[in-house]
Every structure is written in C-alpha cells, then in structure tokens.
Design a protein around this motif. Sequence first.
Motif, PDB file in Angstrom:
ATOM      1  N   ALA A 142       0.829  -1.208   0.000  1.00  0.00           N
ATOM      2  CA  ALA A 142       0.000   0.000   0.000  1.00  0.00           C
ATOM      3  C   ALA A 142       0.863   1.258   0.000  1.00  0.00           C
ATOM      4  CB  ALA A 142      -0.919  -0.007   1.210  1.00  0.00           C
ATOM      5  N   ARG A 143       1.935   1.245   0.767  1.00  0.00           N
ATOM      6  CA  ARG A 143       2.840   2.403   0.784  1.00  0.00           C
ATOM      7  C   ARG A 143       3.514   2.605  -0.564  1.00  0.00           C
ATOM      8  NH1 ARG A 143       5.620   1.373   6.686  1.00  0.00           N
ATOM      9  NH2 ARG A 143       3.832   2.051   7.901  1.00  0.00           N
ATOM     10  N   GLN A 144       3.934   1.514  -1.178  1.00  0.00           N
ATOM     11  CA  GLN A 144       4.565   1.625  -2.492  1.00  0.00           C
ATOM     12  C   GLN A 144       3.576   2.129  -3.529  1.00  0.00           C
ATOM     13  OE1 GLN A 144       6.246  -2.264  -3.081  1.00  0.00           O
ATOM     14  NE2 GLN A 144       8.122  -1.744  -1.980  1.00  0.00           N
ATOM     15  N   ALA A 145       2.337   1.672  -3.448  1.00  0.00           N
ATOM     16  CA  ALA A 145       1.314   2.140  -4.386  1.00  0.00           C
ATOM     17  C   ALA A 145       1.048   3.632  -4.196  1.00  0.00           C
ATOM     18  CB  ALA A 145       0.033   1.339  -4.197  1.00  0.00           C
ATOM     19  N   GLU A 146       1.051   4.089  -2.948  1.00  0.00           N
ATOM     20  CA  GLU A 146       0.864   5.522  -2.688  1.00  0.00           C
ATOM     21  C   GLU A 146       2.018   6.343  -3.262  1.00  0.00           C
ATOM     22  OE1 GLU A 146       0.414   5.960   1.517  1.00  0.00           O
ATOM     23  OE2 GLU A 146      -1.585   5.077   1.536  1.00  0.00           O
ATOM     24  N   LYS A 147       3.250   5.839  -3.108  1.00  0.00           N
ATOM     25  CA  LYS A 147       4.414   6.540  -3.662  1.00  0.00           C
ATOM     26  C   LYS A 147       4.322   6.640  -5.181  1.00  0.00           C
ATOM     27  CE  LYS A 147       7.898   5.362  -0.210  1.00  0.00           C
ATOM     28  NZ  LYS A 147       9.139   4.592   0.036  1.00  0.00           N
ATOM     29  N   VAL A 148       3.951   5.527  -5.815  1.00  0.00           N
ATOM     30  CA  VAL A 148       3.838   5.511  -7.271  1.00  0.00           C
ATOM     31  C   VAL A 148       2.745   6.462  -7.723  1.00  0.00           C
ATOM     32  CG1 VAL A 148       3.192   4.068  -9.242  1.00  0.00           C
ATOM     33  CG2 VAL A 148       4.801   3.205  -7.555  1.00  0.00           C
ATOM     34  N   ALA A 149       1.613   6.455  -7.030  1.00  0.00           N
ATOM     35  CA  ALA A 149       0.507   7.338  -7.393  1.00  0.00           C
ATOM     36  C   ALA A 149       0.891   8.804  -7.213  1.00  0.00           C
ATOM     37  CB  ALA A 149      -0.721   7.008  -6.563  1.00  0.00           C
ATOM     38  N   ALA A 150       1.679   9.101  -6.199  1.00  0.00           N
ATOM     39  CA  ALA A 150       2.067  10.491  -5.941  1.00  0.00           C
ATOM     40  C   ALA A 150       3.087  10.995  -6.958  1.00  0.00           C
ATOM     41  CB  ALA A 150       2.645  10.617  -4.531  1.00  0.00           C
ATOM     42  N   THR A 151       3.955  10.118  -7.433  1.00  0.00           N
ATOM     43  CA  THR A 151       5.011  10.563  -8.347  1.00  0.00           C
ATOM     44  C   THR A 151       4.637  10.459  -9.817  1.00  0.00           C
ATOM     45  OG1 THR A 151       6.044   8.371  -8.340  1.00  0.00           O
ATOM     46  CG2 THR A 151       6.843   9.984  -6.722  1.00  0.00           C
ATOM     47  N   SER A 152       3.656   9.655 -10.139  1.00  0.00           N
ATOM     48  CA  SER A 152       3.301   9.494 -11.560  1.00  0.00           C
ATOM     49  C   SER A 152       2.288  10.550 -11.991  1.00  0.00           C
ATOM     50  CB  SER A 152       2.740   8.092 -11.814  1.00  0.00           C
ATOM     51  OG  SER A 152       1.551   7.917 -11.104  1.00  0.00           O
ATOM     52  N   VAL A 153       2.415  10.965 -13.238  1.00  0.00           N
ATOM     53  CA  VAL A 153       1.517  11.952 -13.822  1.00  0.00           C
ATOM     54  C   VAL A 153       0.751  11.265 -14.944  1.00  0.00           C
ATOM     55  CG1 VAL A 153       1.395  14.154 -15.013  1.00  0.00           C
ATOM     56  CG2 VAL A 153       3.152  13.778 -13.275  1.00  0.00           C
ATOM     57  N   PRO A 154      -0.570  11.288 -14.889  1.00  0.00           N
ATOM     58  CA  PRO A 154      -1.341  10.619 -15.938  1.00  0.00           C
ATOM     59  C   PRO A 154      -1.142  11.286 -17.300  1.00  0.00           C
ATOM     60  CG  PRO A 154      -2.808  11.736 -14.364  1.00  0.00           C
ATOM     61  CD  PRO A 154      -1.417  11.900 -13.878  1.00  0.00           C
ATOM     62  N   GLY A 155      -1.135  10.468 -18.330  1.00  0.00           N
ATOM     63  CA  GLY A 155      -1.026  10.990 -19.682  1.00  0.00           C
ATOM     64  C   GLY A 155       0.397  11.169 -20.179  1.00  0.00           C
ATOM     65  N   ALA A 209       8.714   2.413 -15.728  1.00  0.00           N
ATOM     66  CA  ALA A 209       9.052   0.991 -15.749  1.00  0.00           C
ATOM     67  C   ALA A 209       9.495   0.530 -14.367  1.00  0.00           C
ATOM     68  CB  ALA A 209      10.143   0.725 -16.776  1.00  0.00           C
ATOM     69  N   ALA A 210      10.243   1.386 -13.670  1.00  0.00           N
ATOM     70  CA  ALA A 210      10.668   1.051 -12.308  1.00  0.00           C
ATOM     71  C   ALA A 210       9.464   0.983 -11.376  1.00  0.00           C
ATOM     72  CB  ALA A 210      11.664   2.088 -11.804  1.00  0.00           C
ATOM     73  N   HIS A 211       8.512   1.891 -11.559  1.00  0.00           N
ATOM     74  CA  HIS A 211       7.290   1.861 -10.752  1.00  0.00           C
ATOM     75  C   HIS A 211       6.498   0.585 -11.013  1.00  0.00           C
ATOM     76  CE1 HIS A 211       7.931   5.748  -9.118  1.00  0.00           C
ATOM     77  NE2 HIS A 211       7.605   6.445 -10.203  1.00  0.00           N
ATOM     78  N   ASP A 212       6.407   0.194 -12.292  1.00  0.00           N
ATOM     79  CA  ASP A 212       5.689  -1.032 -12.632  1.00  0.00           C
ATOM     80  C   ASP A 212       6.338  -2.243 -11.973  1.00  0.00           C
ATOM     81  OD1 ASP A 212       3.912   0.412 -14.153  1.00  0.00           O
ATOM     82  OD2 ASP A 212       4.848  -0.095 -16.078  1.00  0.00           O
ATOM     83  N   LYS A 213       7.657  -2.290 -11.997  1.00  0.00           N
ATOM     84  CA  LYS A 213       8.373  -3.409 -11.377  1.00  0.00           C
ATOM     85  C   LYS A 213       8.151  -3.414  -9.864  1.00  0.00           C
ATOM     86  CE  LYS A 213      12.930  -5.584 -10.950  1.00  0.00           C
ATOM     87  NZ  LYS A 213      12.483  -6.300  -9.814  1.00  0.00           N
ATOM     88  N   THR A 214       8.164  -2.242  -9.252  1.00  0.00           N
ATOM     89  CA  THR A 214       7.942  -2.139  -7.808  1.00  0.00           C
ATOM     90  C   THR A 214       6.561  -2.673  -7.436  1.00  0.00           C
ATOM     91  OG1 THR A 214       9.374  -0.205  -7.690  1.00  0.00           O
ATOM     92  CG2 THR A 214       7.846  -0.533  -5.863  1.00  0.00           C
ATOM     93  N   LEU A 215       5.554  -2.267  -8.186  1.00  0.00           N
ATOM     94  CA  LEU A 215       4.193  -2.731  -7.901  1.00  0.00           C
ATOM     95  C   LEU A 215       4.043  -4.227  -8.158  1.00  0.00           C
ATOM     96  CD1 LEU A 215       2.060   0.219  -9.296  1.00  0.00           C
ATOM     97  CD2 LEU A 215       2.561  -0.340  -6.915  1.00  0.00           C
ATOM     98  N   LYS A 216       4.673  -4.696  -9.227  1.00  0.00           N
ATOM     99  CA  LYS A 216       4.604  -6.122  -9.548  1.00  0.00           C
ATOM    100  C   LYS A 216       5.246  -6.949  -8.434  1.00  0.00           C
ATOM    101  CE  LYS A 216       5.970  -9.509 -12.984  1.00  0.00           C
ATOM    102  NZ  LYS A 216       6.796  -9.776 -14.150  1.00  0.00           N
ATOM    103  N   ASP A 217       6.389  -6.500  -7.943  1.00  0.00           N
ATOM    104  CA  ASP A 217       7.054  -7.214  -6.844  1.00  0.00           C
ATOM    105  C   ASP A 217       6.207  -7.201  -5.579  1.00  0.00           C
ATOM    106  OD1 ASP A 217       9.193  -7.720  -8.506  1.00  0.00           O
ATOM    107  OD2 ASP A 217      10.458  -6.118  -7.676  1.00  0.00           O
ATOM    108  N   ALA A 218       5.537  -6.093  -5.309  1.00  0.00           N
ATOM    109  CA  ALA A 218       4.686  -5.999  -4.119  1.00  0.00           C
ATOM    110  C   ALA A 218       3.501  -6.963  -4.218  1.00  0.00           C
ATOM    111  CB  ALA A 218       4.187  -4.569  -3.941  1.00  0.00           C
ATOM    112  N   VAL A 219       2.888  -7.039  -5.383  1.00  0.00           N
ATOM    113  CA  VAL A 219       1.756  -7.962  -5.573  1.00  0.00           C
ATOM    114  C   VAL A 219       2.233  -9.407  -5.461  1.00  0.00           C
ATOM    115  CG1 VAL A 219       0.086  -8.807  -7.265  1.00  0.00           C
ATOM    116  CG2 VAL A 219       0.384  -6.356  -6.936  1.00  0.00           C
TER     117      VAL A 219
END
Length: 109
Positions: free
Chosen positions: A20-33, A41-51
């Motif tokens: 949940a913390r990693q997802a919050e970090k990714v959501a805060a740093t990513s900009v849609p569009g 890609a690093a964010h995707d890998k982080t979320l994939k590892d967490a899941v």
Amino acid sequence: GAINVRRSFRSFASALIVAARQAEKVAATSVPGTPATKESAAHDKTLKDAVEMILKQRQTLRRTATMLEGKLRGNVKESEALHCCFRSQPCVGGRKRKFAKINNAGDRE
C-alpha cells in the motif's frame, strides 16, 4: 501450530502495508497521460514485486492455517494430501517453492 499462523499472518499484513505504501508513492510521483519512461518501468516493477509478495504471503498463511486446522481435527493425512496439491500448483514469480517436510505426527520439520 498457532505460533506459525501468527507469524504467517504478521508477514501477510506487513506485505499488505508495504504494498500500500509503495502504491501511494507511485501514485504520488506518476503523472497521468505521460509516455512510458524508465521511471514508470521502475514503478511497474515495484508494484509487480509488491503484488507477488502479497500472493506468496497469502499462500503461506493459507497453508499454515490449513495445517493447523488439520492438526486440531486430527486430519493429518488430509493435510498432507492438500500440501501435495499446493506443491503441484505453478509457482508465482517463476521461482521454485520451498516446502517444510511434515513428519508422521503432523508437525513441520
């Protein structure tokens, strides 16, 4: 028995909190569009590892709880059969799973 369930639950809860913390970090740093970059890609890998970690911890918790239930009911043979079923399922993340051996009394070695 019960101590193993407690440890498994604690690991599962910790994995959920970290994810949940990693997802919050990714959501805060990513900009849609924005187009895909090395950072996304690093964010995707982080979320994939967490899941992946959540799924592994959930499976460990389920297996431990099932073994405890079998021990409490005296269904050691059924628990062993279920353990063999878990072994035959494909593993998450492509890594080989490690299982504890069960002795005749139903205790894990």
